[in-house]
Enzyme design. Structure first.
Site, PDB file in Angstrom:
ATOM      1  N   ARG A  83       0.949  -1.549  -0.135  1.00 13.47           N
ATOM      2  CA  ARG A  83      -0.052   0.001   0.164  1.00 13.47           C
ATOM      3  C   ARG A  83       1.030   0.966  -0.020  1.00 13.47           C
ATOM      4  O   ARG A  83       2.194   1.056   1.103  1.00 13.47           O
ATOM      5  CB  ARG A  83      -0.872   0.378   1.015  1.00 13.47           C
ATOM      6  CG  ARG A  83      -1.711   1.587   1.420  1.00 13.47           C
ATOM      7  CD  ARG A  83      -2.506   0.818   2.218  1.00 13.47           C
ATOM      8  NE  ARG A  83      -2.916   2.762   2.811  1.00 13.47           N
ATOM      9  CZ  ARG A  83      -4.254   2.790   4.137  1.00 13.47           C
ATOM     10  NH1 ARG A  83      -5.019   1.610   4.047  1.00 13.47           N
ATOM     11  NH2 ARG A  83      -4.081   4.284   3.945  1.00 13.47           N
ATOM     12  N   ARG A  92      -5.265   4.505  -3.310  1.00 11.02           N
ATOM     13  CA  ARG A  92      -4.667   3.776  -2.475  1.00 11.02           C
ATOM     14  C   ARG A  92      -4.917   2.346  -3.166  1.00 11.02           C
ATOM     15  O   ARG A  92      -5.781   1.662  -3.871  1.00 11.02           O
ATOM     16  CB  ARG A  92      -4.991   3.740  -1.055  1.00 11.02           C
ATOM     17  CG  ARG A  92      -6.450   2.950  -1.177  1.00 11.02           C
ATOM     18  CD  ARG A  92      -7.406   3.917  -0.944  1.00 11.02           C
ATOM     19  NE  ARG A  92      -7.075   5.609  -0.515  1.00 11.02           N
ATOM     20  CZ  ARG A  92      -7.231   5.433   1.492  1.00 11.02           C
ATOM     21  NH1 ARG A  92      -7.577   4.773   2.630  1.00 11.02           N
ATOM     22  NH2 ARG A  92      -6.793   6.747   2.100  1.00 11.02           N
ATOM     23  N   ASP A  95      -7.510  -0.676   1.095  1.00 14.66           N
ATOM     24  CA  ASP A  95      -7.565  -0.418   2.071  1.00 14.66           C
ATOM     25  C   ASP A  95      -8.712  -1.582   3.136  1.00 14.66           C
ATOM     26  O   ASP A  95      -9.277  -1.907   2.045  1.00 14.66           O
ATOM     27  CB  ASP A  95      -8.590   0.759   2.429  1.00 14.66           C
ATOM     28  CG  ASP A  95      -7.892   1.570   2.969  1.00 14.66           C
ATOM     29  OD1 ASP A  95      -7.685   2.136   3.648  1.00 14.66           O
ATOM     30  OD2 ASP A  95      -9.582   2.149   4.036  1.00 14.66           O
ATOM     31  N   ASP A  97     -10.383  -1.597   6.198  1.00 13.92           N
ATOM     32  CA  ASP A  97     -10.706  -1.360   7.339  1.00 13.92           C
ATOM     33  C   ASP A  97     -12.275  -2.176   8.664  1.00 13.92           C
ATOM     34  O   ASP A  97     -12.773  -3.008   8.110  1.00 13.92           O
ATOM     35  CB  ASP A  97     -12.189   0.440   7.746  1.00 13.92           C
ATOM     36  CG  ASP A  97     -11.146   1.324   6.831  1.00 13.92           C
ATOM     37  OD1 ASP A  97      -9.935   1.761   7.424  1.00 13.92           O
ATOM     38  OD2 ASP A  97     -11.845   2.040   5.857  1.00 13.92           O
TER      39      ASP A  97
HETATM   40  O1  GSY Z   1     -12.593   4.796   3.411  1.00 16.94           O
HETATM   41  C1  GSY Z   1     -11.666   4.264   2.041  1.00 16.94           C
HETATM   42  C2  GSY Z   1     -10.572   4.521   1.275  1.00 16.94           C
HETATM   43  N1  GSY Z   1     -11.836   5.340   0.415  1.00 16.94           N
HETATM   44  C3  GSY Z   1     -12.493   5.440  -0.636  1.00 16.94           C
HETATM   45  C4  GSY Z   1     -12.988   3.708  -0.943  1.00 16.94           C
HETATM   46  O2  GSY Z   1     -12.886   2.623  -1.108  1.00 16.94           O
HETATM   47  N2  GSY Z   1     -14.469   3.309  -2.023  1.00 16.94           N
HETATM   48  C5  GSY Z   1     -14.543   5.125  -2.720  1.00 16.94           C
HETATM   49  N3  GSY Z   1     -15.872   5.088  -3.523  1.00 16.94           N
HETATM   50  N4  GSY Z   1     -14.111   6.430  -2.102  1.00 16.94           N
HETATM   51  C6  GSY Z   1     -14.112   6.739  -1.293  1.00 16.94           C
HETATM   52  N5  GSY Z   1     -12.559   7.124  -0.079  1.00 16.94           N
HETATM   53  C7  GSY Z   1     -11.907   6.975   0.458  1.00 16.94           C
HETATM   54  S1  GSY Z   1     -10.721   7.392   1.420  1.00 16.94           S
END
Ligand code: GSY
Length: 172
Positions: A83, A92, A95, A97
């Site tokens: 990453r 990224r 990710d 979570d």
């Molecule tokens: O929080 C996860 C990273 N992230 C994302 C994501 O995984 N998907 C979308 N559609 N928008 C995001 N913005 C972030 S920051």
């Protein structure tokens, strides 16, 4: 035994391969069983919008491990998949979570569960309610399906998945 839900997302490189590799690594973790996975969704970026679309999904795991140990596994998985995140809301390659850990409300310095922004993110809610349509937010008591109303724009099924085994690519 604990049940946790993890959100996975990628918007750099071979996004689907990144998700597959992350799930494979979770499956190889001692004490973690990946029990269910959602479809993969293509989603418009939320937050910093001048970046590529994401692939997102949610996985259910069962584990005897603590939420903190699961957080370490998520961080290790991100690191092993290389990453690179130039800034907080930016692109990224992978990710992970933690969204939910049983129905627990956990507030630690580095970990808050339920994930504090999950109820306002269509890219989390839509795959989550595919797996658990009746689940309510453990703190507010509001069904996640209610939060998802009005947050489905920019979230489209990209690939439906027929089970964990079919999802993870050849391990040769
Ligand atoms: O929080 C996860 C990273 N992230 C994302 C994501 O995984 N998907 C979308 N559609 N928008 C995001 N913005 C972030 S920051």
């Amino acid at each position: 035994m604990n049940t946790a839900f993890l959100s996975l997302g990628s918007n750099v490189g071979d996004r689907f391969a990144m998700l597959q590799d992350a799930v494979r690594m979770l499956r190889h973790q001692e004490g973690v069983e990946v029990t269910r996975i959602s479809s993969v969704y293509e989603t418009d970026p939320v937050g910093y919008t001048e970046q590529a679309t994401f692939l997102n999904m949610v996985v259910e795991i069962m584990s005897e491990l603590s939420s903190e140990k699961i957080l370490s596994i998520c961080l290790e998985t991100e690191q092993s998949l290389g990453r690179i995140r130039e800034f907080r809301w930016g692109p990224r390659c992978i990710d992970l979570d933690i969204l939910l850990y049983n129905d627990e409300n956990i507030v630690l310095e580095k970990l808050i569960i339920p994930h504090p922004r999950m109820h306002e993110r269509g890219f989390v809610l839509v795959p989550l309610i595919e797996l658990v349509p009746d689940q309510v937010h453990p703190v507010t008591g509001v069904p996640f399906s209610d939060y998802a109303k009005g947050q489905k724009e920019g979230v489209h099924v990209w690939k439906t998945i027929d089970g964990v085994d079919a999802f993870v690519r050849s391990e040769s």
